[in-house]
Structure formats: C-alpha cells, structure tokens
Design an enzyme around this catalytic site. Structure first.
Site, mmCIF file in Angstrom:
data_model
loop_
_atom_site.group_PDB
_atom_site.id
_atom_site.type_symbol
_atom_site.label_atom_id
_atom_site.label_comp_id
_atom_site.label_asym_id
_atom_site.label_seq_id
_atom_site.Cartn_x
_atom_site.Cartn_y
_atom_site.Cartn_z
ATOM 1 N N ASP A 109 -29.628 -14.238 -17.144
ATOM 2 C CA ASP A 109 -30.642 -14.705 -16.205
ATOM 3 C C ASP A 109 -31.184 -13.515 -15.409
ATOM 4 O O ASP A 109 -30.537 -12.468 -15.305
ATOM 5 C CB ASP A 109 -30.031 -15.745 -15.265
ATOM 6 C CG ASP A 109 -31.067 -16.654 -14.655
ATOM 7 O OD1 ASP A 109 -32.276 -16.453 -14.905
ATOM 8 O OD2 ASP A 109 -30.679 -17.582 -13.918
ATOM 9 N N ARG A 160 -37.036 -15.504 -22.369
ATOM 10 C CA ARG A 160 -37.383 -16.732 -21.641
ATOM 11 C C ARG A 160 -38.359 -16.346 -20.539
ATOM 12 O O ARG A 160 -38.039 -15.511 -19.692
ATOM 13 C CB ARG A 160 -36.130 -17.370 -21.046
ATOM 14 C CG ARG A 160 -36.379 -18.603 -20.191
ATOM 15 C CD ARG A 160 -35.050 -19.122 -19.635
ATOM 16 N NE ARG A 160 -35.193 -20.423 -18.991
ATOM 17 C CZ ARG A 160 -35.216 -20.626 -17.674
ATOM 18 N NH1 ARG A 160 -35.107 -19.591 -16.844
ATOM 19 N NH2 ARG A 160 -35.354 -21.833 -17.183
#
Length: 283
Positions: A109, A160
């Site tokens: 992330d 992402r």
C-alpha cells in the site's frame, strides 16, 4: 479512551481474521474477489514489526486454509519502515518468501507522501526478486505520480491506481477534485495502454462511468482491468459490475488497530460521518 468497535464496523470487517472470514466468503459468493488488509501502521518497535510480519504470514496461511479468493495488502510502516529501510526490506522479503511459496500476491500500500520514495525504492527491489507476487499503489493526486507511473509501468509492475486518501499540501498534491479526476483519467488510460491488468480503485461515479465508457470505446476487454472499492462502500455497485462480467475486488480491512483507517474514511466523505452518527443514535 478507546472507541467501541461498532463505530467502525461499516468500514472494518472485524478485529480478528475469524470475524472477517464470513464477510469475505459472502463477497466471494457474489463473484467479487477480495484483498485482506490487516490494519496497522507506523510501528516503531522492532519486536512489533517482526510480530506484524508474522501476522501477515499467518494471514496468508489463513486465506489458504479457508479457501478464500483473496490476496493481501500491507503497509511498509507496519513492517518497520520508520525504524529503517533495510530492516523493513528484510521483513518484507521474509513475507514474500512465503507468498511466493504459497503462490500468493502481496500489494504494498502507499502511505503519506513522506514515504512515497522509500516505498517505491523497496518495491523496485522486491519486484526484481519476486516479480508477479508483489504490486504497488500509486495515488493520482500527487504531482510526482506521472513520472512514477511511466517508470513503474515500463518495469511491468502491477499497479493499483487510487485518487489518494491523505491530507497533503499543495506543493505535493493536487487540491481540487476536478483536477484530481483528470489526473486519474490520464494515468488510468496510460496503465490500460501499457500494463497487462491495471487495478482502478475509486468510488467516484464520474470516474466509474468514464472507465466503463472509455474501455468500451477503446474495445478493451473486461478481463484486462479490475475495478476496486473499499469494504462498506458501494457494494451494490460492485455486485452489479461483477454480474456484468467485470473483474471486481473489495479491500477488506480487519484488526484491532483500526482507528487511523476509520478516521480517513470519515474525512473522505461527509456521508460516512452521517452513517456513523445514525448508527450511534440507533444503538
């Protein structure tokens, strides 16, 4: 005083993996893939960072044992990035050794902009060693993201793309939503053109409609990209997209360290605040 968990229960699937598993199974039954996220960040103890790494490894085993259609997401500050990049990298590689052995995927992330360069540096090394078992997140609102996407897509990275969830100054990030949306569209088009299967993470109706229209106009197959959203938000939309044949994935967070994540969800949309307030008054 610790806030009661029920306040966060819309956005967080539970405080333990056992509590989250039934929610994941329900999503999988609807044709929606999942990424499990064991919450936590900014660990400053080596012992806690190693324990977090062990927790992520246990999560990989838990996913396999429960037969879930799920990958995992991690934060590097949970693995000790604040302690030092080499220590963090060693913990990450220990986790990725298990992920590769179990044929699992780990998404790194992206955190606040203070960590962007260090996160990308560690990802580059991890990608060189573990390839398709590791991916990264890029936040469209950062001014640097155009160059990062150009470089990472040229590597063949699994990316992402999201708008960005942290409060950043104007010198670092775009501030106005129209400009952020335009940046997201530019980067999404680039990823669709240059990477095998980009992941588009947004709850924004304008961006969702644009993505579906753009991919249809460009004759981009539904299998060539994935639509992602967060647990507790827009599930009916995800079910509809899954039924229409799109690749869909919901990020499902769990864990006892849910408060920072919960605060970010509240500050993103005023509707989230009203939902929590209505929950309090009904209880």
């Amino acid at each position: 005083m610790k806030l009661p968990f029920f306040l966060a229960s819309r956005f967080v699937a539970g405080e333990t993996l056992d509590q989250a598993i039934p929610k994941v199974q329900n999503l999988n039954q609807k044709g929606i893939s999942v990424t499990l996220d064991m919450l936590g960040e900014n660990v400053t103890s080596r012992t806690m960072a190693r324990e977090a790494t062990d927790g992520y490894i246990s999560l990989i085993h838990g996913i396999e044992e429960a037969g879930l259609d799920s990958t995992i997401s991690i934060k590097l500050t949970m693995l000790g990035l604040d302690i030092g990049p080499e220590f963090c990298r060693d913990n990450l590689f220990r986790l990725l050794d298990v992920a590769r052995k179990r044929d699992q995927f780990v998404r790194i992330d992206m955190e606040g902009s203070d960590y962007t360069q260090a996160t990308i540096d560690i990802f580059r090394e991890a990608f060189g060693n573990y390839g398709s078992h590791v991916g990264i997140v890029i936040q469209a609102y950062l001014h640097r993201s155009k160059q990062d996407i150009d470089e990472l897509s040229a590597m063949g990275a699994d990316i992402r793309l999201c708008k960005g969830a942290y409060k950043e100054p104007a010198k670092v990030a775009l501030q106005e939503m129209p400009a952020i949306r335009e940046a997201f569209k530019e980067y999404a088009a680039k990823l669709l053109d240059s990477t095998p299967c980009p992941r588009m993470a947004t709850h924004d109706d304008q961006l969702i409609e644009w993505l579906l229209d753009y991919t249809e106009d460009q004759k981009i197959d539904k299998a060539r990209f994935e639509v992602q959203m967060l647990y507790g938000l827009r599930q009916e939309t995800m079910e509809r997209l899954a039924a229409q044949g799109y690749n869909t994935r919901i990020y499902v967070p769990y864990g006892t360290m849910w408060l920072p994540y919960f605060k970010r969800r509240l500050t993103e949309r005023k509707e989230n605040i009203w939902f929590v307030l209505s929950t309090i008054f009904k209880s």
